[in-house]
Design a protein around this motif. Structure first.
Motif, mmCIF file in Angstrom:
data_model
loop_
_atom_site.group_PDB
_atom_site.id
_atom_site.type_symbol
_atom_site.label_atom_id
_atom_site.label_comp_id
_atom_site.label_asym_id
_atom_site.label_seq_id
_atom_site.Cartn_x
_atom_site.Cartn_y
_atom_site.Cartn_z
ATOM 1 N N LEU A 185 1.567 -1.485 -0.006
ATOM 2 C CA LEU A 185 0.022 -0.432 0.095
ATOM 3 C C LEU A 185 0.902 0.968 -0.284
ATOM 4 O O LEU A 185 0.502 2.148 -0.665
ATOM 5 C CB LEU A 185 -1.189 0.038 1.598
ATOM 6 N N ALA A 186 1.572 1.530 0.868
ATOM 7 C CA ALA A 186 2.918 2.626 1.082
ATOM 8 C C ALA A 186 3.446 2.932 -0.229
ATOM 9 O O ALA A 186 3.678 3.519 -1.000
ATOM 10 C CB ALA A 186 3.751 1.690 1.306
ATOM 11 N N GLY A 236 1.006 3.809 -3.197
ATOM 12 C CA GLY A 236 0.255 4.996 -2.609
ATOM 13 C C GLY A 236 1.601 6.021 -3.339
ATOM 14 O O GLY A 236 0.689 7.107 -3.695
ATOM 15 N N LEU A 275 1.277 6.783 -6.394
ATOM 16 C CA LEU A 275 -0.465 7.332 -7.032
ATOM 17 C C LEU A 275 0.193 8.647 -6.516
ATOM 18 O O LEU A 275 -0.424 10.211 -7.255
ATOM 19 C CB LEU A 275 -1.241 7.008 -5.811
ATOM 20 N N ILE A 326 -7.536 11.840 -11.201
ATOM 21 C CA ILE A 326 -7.570 10.244 -10.927
ATOM 22 C C ILE A 326 -7.826 9.848 -12.478
ATOM 23 O O ILE A 326 -7.432 8.886 -12.662
ATOM 24 C CB ILE A 326 -9.360 10.097 -9.646
ATOM 25 N N HIS A 377 -4.302 2.127 -9.636
ATOM 26 C CA HIS A 377 -4.872 2.466 -8.682
ATOM 27 C C HIS A 377 -6.286 0.919 -8.001
ATOM 28 O O HIS A 377 -6.344 1.404 -6.959
ATOM 29 C CB HIS A 377 -5.937 3.660 -9.216
ATOM 30 N N HIS A 404 -4.053 -0.448 -5.394
ATOM 31 C CA HIS A 404 -3.377 0.312 -3.793
ATOM 32 C C HIS A 404 -5.883 -0.217 -3.234
ATOM 33 O O HIS A 404 -5.568 -0.250 -1.885
ATOM 34 C CB HIS A 404 -3.293 2.008 -4.523
ATOM 35 N N ARG A 405 -6.941 0.000 -3.930
ATOM 36 C CA ARG A 405 -7.768 -0.427 -3.573
ATOM 37 C C ARG A 405 -8.107 -2.071 -2.927
ATOM 38 O O ARG A 405 -8.232 -1.806 -2.081
ATOM 39 C CB ARG A 405 -8.456 0.068 -4.907
ATOM 40 N N SER A 440 -6.004 -2.100 -0.059
ATOM 41 C CA SER A 440 -6.372 -1.584 1.193
ATOM 42 C C SER A 440 -7.806 -2.102 1.906
ATOM 43 O O SER A 440 -7.869 -2.950 2.789
ATOM 44 C CB SER A 440 -6.816 -0.595 1.215
ATOM 45 N N ALA A 484 -5.234 1.041 10.579
ATOM 46 C CA ALA A 484 -5.963 1.212 9.726
ATOM 47 C C ALA A 484 -7.324 1.089 8.930
ATOM 48 O O ALA A 484 -7.376 1.412 7.645
ATOM 49 C CB ALA A 484 -6.192 -0.735 9.670
ATOM 50 N N GLY A 522 -8.396 3.726 5.796
ATOM 51 C CA GLY A 522 -9.391 3.428 4.855
ATOM 52 C C GLY A 522 -10.116 4.692 4.647
ATOM 53 O O GLY A 522 -10.634 5.124 3.443
ATOM 54 N N GLY A 582 -8.604 7.537 2.737
ATOM 55 C CA GLY A 582 -8.544 7.397 1.679
ATOM 56 C C GLY A 582 -9.126 7.277 0.810
ATOM 57 O O GLY A 582 -9.223 7.723 -0.514
ATOM 58 N N PRO A 642 -10.839 10.624 -4.305
ATOM 59 C CA PRO A 642 -10.882 9.900 -5.971
ATOM 60 C C PRO A 642 -11.714 11.150 -5.405
ATOM 61 O O PRO A 642 -12.278 11.523 -6.982
ATOM 62 C CB PRO A 642 -11.735 9.040 -5.853
ATOM 63 N N HIS A 670 -3.971 11.556 5.479
ATOM 64 C CA HIS A 670 -4.094 9.123 4.616
ATOM 65 C C HIS A 670 -2.238 9.217 4.350
ATOM 66 O O HIS A 670 -1.161 7.927 4.131
ATOM 67 C CB HIS A 670 -4.801 9.460 3.837
ATOM 68 N N VAL A 671 -1.239 9.654 3.492
ATOM 69 C CA VAL A 671 -0.518 9.678 3.173
ATOM 70 C C VAL A 671 1.171 9.942 4.880
ATOM 71 O O VAL A 671 1.665 9.485 3.826
ATOM 72 C CB VAL A 671 0.251 10.832 1.930
ATOM 73 N N PRO A 675 -0.124 6.566 7.778
ATOM 74 C CA PRO A 675 1.210 5.688 7.718
ATOM 75 C C PRO A 675 2.481 5.666 8.314
ATOM 76 O O PRO A 675 3.252 4.670 9.326
ATOM 77 C CB PRO A 675 1.903 6.177 6.286
HETATM 78 C C1 HEM Z 1 2.423 5.080 2.616
HETATM 79 C C2 HEM Z 1 0.918 4.455 2.452
HETATM 80 C C3 HEM Z 1 0.023 5.623 1.630
HETATM 81 C C4 HEM Z 1 0.231 6.644 0.275
HETATM 82 C C5 HEM Z 1 1.885 7.000 0.142
HETATM 83 C C6 HEM Z 1 -1.505 6.226 0.068
HETATM 84 C C7 HEM Z 1 -1.365 7.266 -0.726
HETATM 85 C C8 HEM Z 1 -2.769 7.377 -1.820
HETATM 86 C C9 HEM Z 1 -3.205 8.228 -2.594
HETATM 87 C C10 HEM Z 1 -2.115 9.181 -3.270
HETATM 88 C C11 HEM Z 1 -4.320 7.952 -2.711
HETATM 89 C C12 HEM Z 1 -5.056 9.011 -3.633
HETATM 90 C C13 HEM Z 1 -5.268 8.382 -5.333
HETATM 91 C C14 HEM Z 1 -6.376 7.127 -5.468
HETATM 92 O O1 HEM Z 1 -7.663 7.274 -5.193
HETATM 93 O O2 HEM Z 1 -5.760 5.736 -6.034
HETATM 94 C C15 HEM Z 1 -5.437 7.128 -2.296
HETATM 95 C C16 HEM Z 1 -6.618 6.537 -1.775
HETATM 96 C C17 HEM Z 1 -7.001 5.483 -1.310
HETATM 97 N N1 HEM Z 1 -6.104 4.881 -0.159
HETATM 98 FE FE1 HEM Z 1 -3.896 5.091 -0.107
HETATM 99 N N2 HEM Z 1 -1.959 5.337 0.809
HETATM 100 C C18 HEM Z 1 -1.222 5.353 1.354
HETATM 101 C C19 HEM Z 1 -1.764 3.530 2.556
HETATM 102 C C20 HEM Z 1 -3.198 3.258 2.760
HETATM 103 C C21 HEM Z 1 -3.399 2.135 3.869
HETATM 104 C C22 HEM Z 1 -2.942 1.971 4.485
HETATM 105 C C23 HEM Z 1 -4.895 2.163 3.315
HETATM 106 C C24 HEM Z 1 -6.026 1.340 4.034
HETATM 107 C C25 HEM Z 1 -6.101 1.308 5.219
HETATM 108 C C26 HEM Z 1 -5.663 2.624 1.956
HETATM 109 C C27 HEM Z 1 -6.481 2.563 1.042
HETATM 110 C C28 HEM Z 1 -6.965 3.611 0.592
HETATM 111 C C29 HEM Z 1 -8.294 3.966 -0.481
HETATM 112 C C30 HEM Z 1 -9.795 3.124 0.337
HETATM 113 C C31 HEM Z 1 -8.013 4.655 -1.401
HETATM 114 C C32 HEM Z 1 -8.573 5.726 -2.221
HETATM 115 C C33 HEM Z 1 -9.103 4.380 -3.614
HETATM 116 C C34 HEM Z 1 -10.792 4.664 -4.297
HETATM 117 O O3 HEM Z 1 -10.607 4.205 -4.530
HETATM 118 O O4 HEM Z 1 -9.636 5.413 -5.076
HETATM 119 N N3 HEM Z 1 -4.058 3.325 1.839
HETATM 120 N N4 HEM Z 1 -3.952 6.472 -1.165
#
Ligand code: HEM
Ligand code: HEM
Length: 209
Positions: free
Chosen positions: A41-42, A45, A48, A63, A77, A80-81, A84, A122, A126, A129, A133, A180-181, A185
């Motif tokens: 995820l890291a 993410g 992204l 997005i 994308h 990552h989803r 998660s 966690a 979620g 995050g 979008p 979130h970022v 983390p």
């Molecule tokens: C260093 C750790 C992380 C970074 C840098 C990061 C970064 C991002 C970024 C930039 C987005 C926006 C782009 C997108 O919607 O795809 C995003 C969305 C999201 N992230 Fe993360 N994330 C990290 C960790 C996590 C973790 C641990 C979870 C889970 C529990 C998570 C769950 C989500 C979810 C559910 C979305 C929305 C996805 C979607 O429906 O489009 N992320 N994250």
């Protein structure tokens, strides 16, 4: 220098491990798999974040850009989803394993507490995050969640901190993004280190040494 490095690596591993504990069938390696997913995820993410724009007017178009224009963007994308969702599932299964084997009992009660905090982080990761979008689903789901938070004790304070303007407006989106970022983390990494240190101190997982 090489010797110092080798010694450091050697110290990362426990001095002794029960043969019993090496059986994959005992813990099902659920905690280890959850951590692997966190790393995934890291990494996904961070990639992204190279294209995502945490601004109310540009988040949704960024997005779309990731989905349609960036090489491998759609894959990243979805990765990552999906990761998660799996991450949360694995943490729940790991918690169930800990419950069923009674590993929450002393002397492991502290790790149960750290684990509980990891679970909260966690879920919050979620949740934060989910808004990013900035599509209709994200906006209304977050709006509903925040209204529910509001009726809890101290909920209004939490609401004001997370949403100083309105859900999806510039300040709230920026706060969700930073949480979130960066904040969530980093706290997760720190607590995982403590979680693993405690496991090592207690000479590995059950059965006890
Ligand atoms: C260093 C750790 C992380 C970074 C840098 C990061 C970064 C991002 C970024 C930039 C987005 C926006 C782009 C997108 O919607 O795809 C995003 C969305 C999201 N992230 Fe993360 N994330 C990290 C960790 C996590 C973790 C641990 C979870 C889970 C529990 C998570 C769950 C989500 C979810 C559910 C979305 C929305 C996805 C979607 O429906 O489009 N992320 N994250
Ligand atoms: C990010 C989330 C988590 C990660 C990465 C993680 C990782 C791990 C790992 C790798 C182990 C070693 C044995 C195993 O894999 O089962 C472990 C053990 C343990 N975990 Fe977690 N864990 C997490 C969340 C939790 C949660 C939510 C709880 C409970 C509320 C918990 C409580 C424990 C306890 C009590 C042990 C010691 C078990 C024993 O000695 O048998 N952990 N964890």
């Amino acid at each position: 220098m090489v010797t110092v490095f080798k010694d450091f690596i050697r110290h990362l591993f426990p001095r002794m491990v029960l043969k019993e504990n090496l059986k994959i069938s005992y813990t099902f390696c659920l905690g280890g798999m959850a951590f692997t997913l966190f790393v995934l995820l890291a990494v996904s993410g961070l990639l992204l974040a190279m294209y995502y724009q945490p601004h109310a007017d540009h988040a949704y178009t960024s997005i779309l850009y990731i989905e349609e224009q960036v090489f491998g963007g759609h894959f990243l994308h979805s990765l990552h989803r999906t990761a998660s969702n799996l991450y949360l599932l694995l943490i729940f299964l790991h918690t169930l394993r800990v419950l069923l084997t009674g590993a929450y009992r002393p002397p492991r009660q502290m790790n149960w507490l750290i684990g509980f905090l990891l679970l909260c982080l966690a879920l919050f990761s979620g949740y934060t995050g989910y808004l990013l979008p900035m599509d209709q689903l994200a906006l209304w789901a977050t709006q509903t969640g925040m209204e529910l938070v509001r009726i809890l004790p101290l909920g209004e304070l939490f609401y004001q901190f997370l949403v100083p303007d309105a859900v999806g407006e510039p300040l709230s989106l920026l706060r969700f993004y930073i949480l979130h970022v960066v904040v969530l983390p980093m706290t997760t990494v720190l607590l995982c280190a403590l979680h693993f240190y405690k496991i090592r101190k207690q000479k590995g997982a059950l059965p006890y040494l």
